[in-house]
Design a protein around this motif. Structure first.
Motif, PDB file in Angstrom:
ATOM      1  N   PHE A   5      14.548  50.284  13.757  1.00  0.00           N
ATOM      2  CA  PHE A   5      14.742  51.224  12.649  1.00  0.00           C
ATOM      3  C   PHE A   5      16.229  51.458  12.389  1.00  0.00           C
ATOM      4  O   PHE A   5      16.684  51.534  11.253  1.00  0.00           O
ATOM      5  CB  PHE A   5      14.055  52.549  12.951  1.00  0.00           C
ATOM      6  CG  PHE A   5      12.550  52.523  12.768  1.00  0.00           C
ATOM      7  CD1 PHE A   5      11.859  51.323  12.722  1.00  0.00           C
ATOM      8  CD2 PHE A   5      11.837  53.705  12.639  1.00  0.00           C
ATOM      9  CE1 PHE A   5      10.487  51.307  12.562  1.00  0.00           C
ATOM     10  CE2 PHE A   5      10.462  53.703  12.461  1.00  0.00           C
ATOM     11  CZ  PHE A   5       9.789  52.499  12.426  1.00  0.00           C
ATOM     12  N   SER A   6      16.993  51.572  13.506  1.00  0.00           N
ATOM     13  CA  SER A   6      18.437  51.807  13.380  1.00  0.00           C
ATOM     14  C   SER A   6      19.137  50.619  12.731  1.00  0.00           C
ATOM     15  O   SER A   6      20.065  50.776  11.931  1.00  0.00           O
ATOM     16  CB  SER A   6      19.049  52.076  14.763  1.00  0.00           C
ATOM     17  OG  SER A   6      18.509  53.254  15.310  1.00  0.00           O
ATOM     18  N   LEU A   7      18.694  49.390  13.067  1.00  0.00           N
ATOM     19  CA  LEU A   7      19.281  48.194  12.499  1.00  0.00           C
ATOM     20  C   LEU A   7      19.027  48.125  10.980  1.00  0.00           C
ATOM     21  O   LEU A   7      19.899  47.742  10.196  1.00  0.00           O
ATOM     22  CB  LEU A   7      18.702  46.950  13.176  1.00  0.00           C
ATOM     23  CG  LEU A   7      19.207  46.667  14.598  1.00  0.00           C
ATOM     24  CD1 LEU A   7      18.423  45.504  15.223  1.00  0.00           C
ATOM     25  CD2 LEU A   7      20.700  46.361  14.591  1.00  0.00           C
ATOM     26  N   GLN A  13      23.065  50.547   4.956  1.00  0.00           N
ATOM     27  CA  GLN A  13      24.311  51.283   4.746  1.00  0.00           C
ATOM     28  C   GLN A  13      25.466  50.317   4.442  1.00  0.00           C
ATOM     29  O   GLN A  13      26.237  50.533   3.507  1.00  0.00           O
ATOM     30  CB  GLN A  13      24.636  52.096   6.003  1.00  0.00           C
ATOM     31  CG  GLN A  13      25.905  52.944   5.895  1.00  0.00           C
ATOM     32  CD  GLN A  13      25.698  54.185   5.046  1.00  0.00           C
ATOM     33  OE1 GLN A  13      24.808  54.979   5.349  1.00  0.00           O
ATOM     34  NE2 GLN A  13      26.487  54.350   4.006  1.00  0.00           N
ATOM     35  N   LYS A  14      25.550  49.235   5.210  1.00  0.00           N
ATOM     36  CA  LYS A  14      26.639  48.269   5.024  1.00  0.00           C
ATOM     37  C   LYS A  14      26.526  47.555   3.675  1.00  0.00           C
ATOM     38  O   LYS A  14      27.514  47.358   2.975  1.00  0.00           O
ATOM     39  CB  LYS A  14      26.631  47.254   6.166  1.00  0.00           C
ATOM     40  CG  LYS A  14      27.059  47.839   7.508  1.00  0.00           C
ATOM     41  CD  LYS A  14      26.964  46.789   8.606  1.00  0.00           C
ATOM     42  CE  LYS A  14      27.348  47.398   9.970  1.00  0.00           C
ATOM     43  NZ  LYS A  14      27.222  46.404  11.063  1.00  0.00           N
ATOM     44  N   VAL A  61       8.559  55.821  10.102  1.00  0.00           N
ATOM     45  CA  VAL A  61       8.788  54.972   8.916  1.00  0.00           C
ATOM     46  C   VAL A  61       9.122  55.824   7.694  1.00  0.00           C
ATOM     47  O   VAL A  61      10.032  55.507   6.924  1.00  0.00           O
ATOM     48  CB  VAL A  61       7.555  54.090   8.634  1.00  0.00           C
ATOM     49  CG1 VAL A  61       7.728  53.349   7.313  1.00  0.00           C
ATOM     50  CG2 VAL A  61       7.337  53.094   9.758  1.00  0.00           C
ATOM     51  N   ASN A  62       8.394  56.925   7.501  1.00  0.00           N
ATOM     52  CA  ASN A  62       8.660  57.818   6.347  1.00  0.00           C
ATOM     53  C   ASN A  62      10.038  58.441   6.436  1.00  0.00           C
ATOM     54  O   ASN A  62      10.737  58.585   5.419  1.00  0.00           O
ATOM     55  CB  ASN A  62       7.585  58.899   6.266  1.00  0.00           C
ATOM     56  CG  ASN A  62       6.262  58.355   5.739  1.00  0.00           C
ATOM     57  OD1 ASN A  62       6.251  57.385   4.985  1.00  0.00           O
ATOM     58  ND2 ASN A  62       5.158  58.980   6.143  1.00  0.00           N
ATOM     59  N   ASP A  63      10.443  58.836   7.664  1.00  0.00           N
ATOM     60  CA  ASP A  63      11.777  59.412   7.848  1.00  0.00           C
ATOM     61  C   ASP A  63      12.852  58.387   7.504  1.00  0.00           C
ATOM     62  O   ASP A  63      13.859  58.715   6.867  1.00  0.00           O
ATOM     63  CB  ASP A  63      11.957  59.896   9.288  1.00  0.00           C
ATOM     64  CG  ASP A  63      11.111  61.129   9.604  1.00  0.00           C
ATOM     65  OD1 ASP A  63      10.643  61.777   8.628  1.00  0.00           O
ATOM     66  OD2 ASP A  63      10.916  61.437  10.789  1.00  0.00           O
ATOM     67  N   LEU A  64      12.603  57.120   7.953  1.00  0.00           N
ATOM     68  CA  LEU A  64      13.554  56.051   7.648  1.00  0.00           C
ATOM     69  C   LEU A  64      13.643  55.824   6.141  1.00  0.00           C
ATOM     70  O   LEU A  64      14.735  55.638   5.587  1.00  0.00           O
ATOM     71  CB  LEU A  64      13.119  54.763   8.363  1.00  0.00           C
ATOM     72  CG  LEU A  64      13.973  53.526   8.071  1.00  0.00           C
ATOM     73  CD1 LEU A  64      15.408  53.735   8.567  1.00  0.00           C
ATOM     74  CD2 LEU A  64      13.365  52.284   8.727  1.00  0.00           C
ATOM     75  N   GLU A  67      15.752  58.573   4.619  1.00  0.00           N
ATOM     76  CA  GLU A  67      17.174  58.441   4.943  1.00  0.00           C
ATOM     77  C   GLU A  67      17.825  57.310   4.145  1.00  0.00           C
ATOM     78  O   GLU A  67      18.925  57.459   3.609  1.00  0.00           O
ATOM     79  CB  GLU A  67      17.335  58.189   6.444  1.00  0.00           C
ATOM     80  CG  GLU A  67      16.971  59.402   7.292  1.00  0.00           C
ATOM     81  CD  GLU A  67      16.911  59.068   8.788  1.00  0.00           C
ATOM     82  OE1 GLU A  67      17.192  57.891   9.135  1.00  0.00           O
ATOM     83  OE2 GLU A  67      16.597  59.959   9.583  1.00  0.00           O
ATOM     84  N   VAL A  68      17.133  56.160   4.093  1.00  0.00           N
ATOM     85  CA  VAL A  68      17.679  55.035   3.333  1.00  0.00           C
ATOM     86  C   VAL A  68      17.710  55.380   1.834  1.00  0.00           C
ATOM     87  O   VAL A  68      18.649  55.030   1.111  1.00  0.00           O
ATOM     88  CB  VAL A  68      16.833  53.761   3.575  1.00  0.00           C
ATOM     89  CG1 VAL A  68      17.272  52.636   2.633  1.00  0.00           C
ATOM     90  CG2 VAL A  68      16.967  53.308   5.025  1.00  0.00           C
TER      91      VAL A  68
END
Length: 341
Positions: A5-7, A13-14, A61-64, A67-68
């Motif tokens: 998820f972090s990746l 972001q990048k 997944v919903n939180d990700l 955030e994205v």
């Protein structure tokens, strides 16, 4: 799982930081948040997650996704502000530059002269009457004392719609209509389009006329000449003079042709007036008693004067135009010469 998820988040972001336009951002958004995007693909793998952990996985997944989504929203806001600023700079108007005057039209020379003629006679107390362009044989000929065998009845001179209906060949028809409905004193001007089967440098199958009529007690040729003297001074210049020559018209008796001193040489003689110093401008006369009687006016008590002039002819004389067809060619360079602003 948390590492994956972090990746995804750091990758989004990048890539978002490298985006330069809203269009590129939308394409990237589809890559991560679209129906076939990377985050949506995580939900399709939920079937491989143990049942007791599916709830926790779905929340992650919903939180990700949230955030994205925030990353994209922030970038979109910055890009829109940047693009709007660029648009403002591109469309900026230098208010120190001189303005551009918009091109506008101007009156046609025929309309200019027509208005001058109407204004001249209106100032002398004439009422304006505009009759129909399609007329009966009676109004166009019979009421004007033009018998069946008169040359004006020839099919080569007049446009016939049928045996009894014609395109009017003179605006005198308006005078008849007024005299039928109104008792003297009468003082009218009847301008409008007329039609004759003629076409050359000095004639057009469609042209414009102004017919004037005055009916009252004691009207004479002296009144006619005084009226026309004033008219030509208003339309041409104060030095213009008139002269009357004997002529013949079925609807006037006596009849006259009216000349004016040449507008170019003022009577000295030039190419425009063919060395005579005079130019014919209109026909006129004292209204024939038969015409008055046809309209129910007592010819023993009343008399009248009538005159008719071609607006194109006055325009050509006034502005030195040698070919009447020039007035109907709609050449913008020619028409611009009459812009009075």
């Amino acid at each position: 799982m948390q590492e994956k998820f972090s990746l995804i988040k750091s990758g989004a972001q990048k890539e978002v930081e490298l985006v330069q336009t809203t269009r590129e951002l939308n394409d990237l958004k589809v890559k991560y948040l679209g129906k076939s995007g990377e985050i949506t693909a995580l939900l399709r793998g939920m079937k491989d997650i143990p049942a007791e952990k599916r709830s926790e996985f779905g929340k992650m997944v919903n939180d990700l996704k949230v955030e994205v989504g925030e990353i994209f929203d922030q970038k979109e806001s910055k890009l829109k502000e940047k693009e709007l600023q660029e648009k403002f700079e591109k469309e900026a108007i230098d208010i120190t530059l001189p303005g551009k005057k918009p091109k506008t039209g101007n009156l046609h020379p025929i309309n200019i002269v027509k208005n001058e003629i109407i204004n001249a006679f209106s100032g002398m107390g004439f009422e304006i009457f505009e009759g129909p362009e399609i007329e009966t044989d009676y109004y166009c000929f019979q009421a004007l004392n033009i018998p069946k065998d008169h040359p004006a009845r020839d099919m080569q001179d007049t446009f016939y719609i049928d045996e009894d209906i014609v395109l009017r060949s003179q605006t005198s028809t308006g005078q008849i209509r007024v005299m039928e409905k109104k008792q003297p004193p009468i003082k009218i001007l009847s301008p409008g389009r007329v039609y004759r089967s003629d076409d050359d440098a000095s004639h057009s199958p469609m042209f414009h006329q102004c017919e004037g009529l005055v009916v009252d007690k004691g009207i004479s040729l002296c009144d006619l000449q005084g009226l026309l003297d004033e008219f030509v001074k208003l339309v041409f210049d104060k030095q213009t003079k008139t002269r009357l020559r004997p002529s013949y018209f079925p609807f006037t008796e006596p009849s006259v042709e009216v000349d004016v001193t040449c507008s170019k040489c003022h009577g000295k003689g030039c190419s425009l007036c063919k060395g005579t110093g005079w130019i014919e401008i209109l026909g006129a006369g004292i209204v024939n008693k038969k015409v008055l009687e046809n309209c129910g006016i007592d010819s023993n008590e009343y008399s009248g004067l009538a005159f008719g002039l071609g607006i194109e002819r006055v325009t050509m004389i006034k502005y030195g135009i040698t070919d009447i067809r020039t007035l109907f060619e709609n050449n913008v360079k020619f028409l611009k010469q009459f812009d009075r602003r």
